[in-house]
Design an enzyme around this catalytic site. Structure first.
Site, PDB file in Angstrom:
ATOM      1  CG  ASN A  11       0.716   5.041   3.525  1.00  0.00           C
ATOM      2  OD1 ASN A  11       0.682   5.882   4.415  1.00  0.00           O
ATOM      3  ND2 ASN A  11      -0.371   4.424   3.081  1.00  0.00           N
ATOM      4  CD1 TRP A  12       6.486   6.148   6.554  1.00  0.00           C
ATOM      5  CD2 TRP A  12       6.747   7.842   7.999  1.00  0.00           C
ATOM      6  NE1 TRP A  12       7.732   6.675   6.350  1.00  0.00           N
ATOM      7  CE2 TRP A  12       7.925   7.722   7.222  1.00  0.00           C
ATOM      8  CE3 TRP A  12       6.684   8.840   8.970  1.00  0.00           C
ATOM      9  CZ2 TRP A  12       9.019   8.562   7.400  1.00  0.00           C
ATOM     10  CZ3 TRP A  12       7.778   9.684   9.144  1.00  0.00           C
ATOM     11  CH2 TRP A  12       8.935   9.539   8.361  1.00  0.00           C
ATOM     12  CE  LYS A  13      -0.735   1.390   5.037  1.00  0.00           C
ATOM     13  NZ  LYS A  13      -1.393   0.118   4.791  1.00  0.00           N
ATOM     14  CG  HIS A  96      -4.443   3.882   1.095  1.00  0.00           C
ATOM     15  ND1 HIS A  96      -4.950   2.923   1.946  1.00  0.00           N
ATOM     16  CD2 HIS A  96      -3.164   3.512   0.836  1.00  0.00           C
ATOM     17  CE1 HIS A  96      -4.005   2.021   2.186  1.00  0.00           C
ATOM     18  NE2 HIS A  96      -2.912   2.356   1.529  1.00  0.00           N
ATOM     19  CD  GLU A  98      -4.809   1.158   5.269  1.00  0.00           C
ATOM     20  OE1 GLU A  98      -4.261   2.238   5.575  1.00  0.00           O
ATOM     21  OE2 GLU A  98      -4.181   0.086   5.143  1.00  0.00           O
ATOM     22  CD  GLU A 168      -1.483   0.481  -1.849  1.00  0.00           C
ATOM     23  OE1 GLU A 168      -0.374   0.263  -1.366  1.00  0.00           O
ATOM     24  OE2 GLU A 168      -2.384   1.038  -1.215  1.00  0.00           O
ATOM     25  N   GLY A 174      -1.320  -4.941   3.926  1.00  0.00           N
ATOM     26  CA  GLY A 174      -1.137  -5.230   5.348  1.00  0.00           C
ATOM     27  C   GLY A 174      -1.393  -6.677   5.721  1.00  0.00           C
ATOM     28  CB  SER A 214       2.204  -7.731   1.572  1.00  0.00           C
ATOM     29  OG  SER A 214       1.001  -7.662   2.303  1.00  0.00           O
ATOM     30  N   GLY A 235       3.938   0.001   2.739  1.00  0.00           N
ATOM     31  CA  GLY A 235       3.334   0.332   4.025  1.00  0.00           C
ATOM     32  C   GLY A 235       4.244  -0.109   5.163  1.00  0.00           C
ATOM     33  N   GLY A 236       3.930  -1.258   5.755  1.00  0.00           N
ATOM     34  CA  GLY A 236       4.637  -1.746   6.944  1.00  0.00           C
ATOM     35  C   GLY A 236       6.158  -1.701   6.826  1.00  0.00           C
TER      36      GLY A 236
HETATM   37  P1  13P Z   1       1.620  -2.885   3.389  1.00  0.00           P
HETATM   38  O1  13P Z   1       2.917  -2.725   2.638  1.00  0.00           O
HETATM   39  O2  13P Z   1       1.775  -2.819   4.877  1.00  0.00           O
HETATM   40  O3  13P Z   1       0.856  -4.068   2.911  1.00  0.00           O
HETATM   41  O4  13P Z   1       0.721  -1.611   3.024  1.00  0.00           O
HETATM   42  C1  13P Z   1       0.591  -1.250   1.698  1.00  0.00           C
HETATM   43  C2  13P Z   1      -0.068   0.063   1.642  1.00  0.00           C
HETATM   44  O5  13P Z   1      -1.230   0.195   2.004  1.00  0.00           O
HETATM   45  C3  13P Z   1       0.723   1.207   1.192  1.00  0.00           C
HETATM   46  O6  13P Z   1      -0.094   2.300   0.966  1.00  0.00           O
END
Ligand code: 13P
Length: 261
Positions: A11-13, A96, A98, A168, A174, A214, A235-236
């Site tokens: 997920n590149w957000k 998600h 977020e 999640e 994050g 994470s 994510g990251g």
């Molecule tokens: P991180 O891996 O940066 O914690 O993000 C997880 C995420 O929200 C994937 O959708």
């Protein structure tokens, strides 16, 4: 877990512009080997989806939308529908944390999106998870229960195998704060128990449940080896091609171990 195919989603957000996304895909394509036992899914921003869909080798990667609107068309300024994404993406994130917490998406939005994705031949990845406060108050199971029921209430048992559930925990996303393996196993059990209650054991067993929060290449193997966990939502770490490729390799190795074991 009936389905042994692991799924790794990046997920590149809200990162990488058109040029950067294209360069990244080029770099990643040179690294990631297509494995039949691993489904590698990239979720770029909506802006870059179409151009990446023209560049991507579909045997190597699938694409996912990070978000969409649940109506198929109409006067909804600024929105993109699942019917417009049909044929461009094979997956879409829904609910998600977020979206839930920053953009106030509620269960009704989320259940409509899950149904819209299925209606348009897109596999929804329904994200659920508790906040730090809910966890500290001992409400994790209740939250998972409510978010599952809330998200799936328009879905039949025949449609359920199209759905991926991502656990999640919000406090982990994050934050460089990874959930303990025992907590992830317990959450996956709660999720499957609830699915079984709603749809029966066979349908529940077929659903892919993945973990996100994470995860880096160092931790990936341990999470992929957990019972009831069929993949990872990254994510990251997915923004670093080398890291992401290492995670895909771990998924392939973990599938080999399952087959050999
Ligand atoms: P991180 O891996 O940066 O914690 O993000 C997880 C995420 O929200 C994937 O959708």
């Amino acid at each position: 877990m009936a389905n042994q195919k692991k799924i790794i989603v990046g997920n590149w957000k809200m990162n990488l512009n058109l040029h950067e996304a294209s360069l990244y895909l080029h770099k990643l394509s040179g690294m990631v080997k297509a494995h039949r036992d691993v489904e590698v899914v990239l979720a770029p921003t909506i802006l870059t989806l179409q151009s990446l869909s023209l560049q991507v080798n579909w045997r190597q990667f699938k694409l996912a939308a990070q978000n969409f609107y649940w109506r198929d068309h109409g006067s909804f300024t600024g929105e993109v529908s699942a019917s417009q994404l049909r044929g461009i993406v094979q997956y879409a994130l829904v609910g998600h944390s977020e979206r839930r917490h920053i953009f106030n998406e509620n269960d009704k939005d989320i259940r409509n999106k899950v149904a819209a994705a299925i209606r348009n031949n897109i596999r929804p990845i329904l994200c659920i998870g508790e906040t730090a406060w809910e966890r500290a108050s001992g409400e994790t199971n209740d939250v998972l229960h409510d978010q599952l029921i809330g998200g799936l209430s328009n879905i039949t048992s025949e449609e359920l195998d199209q759905v991926v559930i991502a656990y999640e925990p919000v406090w982990s996303v994050g934050m460089n704060q990874i959930a303990k393996p025992d907590d992830v196993v317990a959450a996956a059990k709660t999720i499957r128990r609830q699915l079984e209650h709603l749809y029966g054991p066979a349908a529940a067993d077929a659903v892919q449940v993945i973990y996100g929060g994470s995860v880096t290449s160092d931790a990936a193997a341990a999470y992929l080896a957990l019972p009831g966990i069929d993949g990872l939502l990254i994510g990251g770490a997915s923004l670093d091609a080398h890291e992401f490729n290492e995670i895909v390799k771990k998924a392939h190795n973990s599938s080999l171990l399952i087959k050999e074991g």
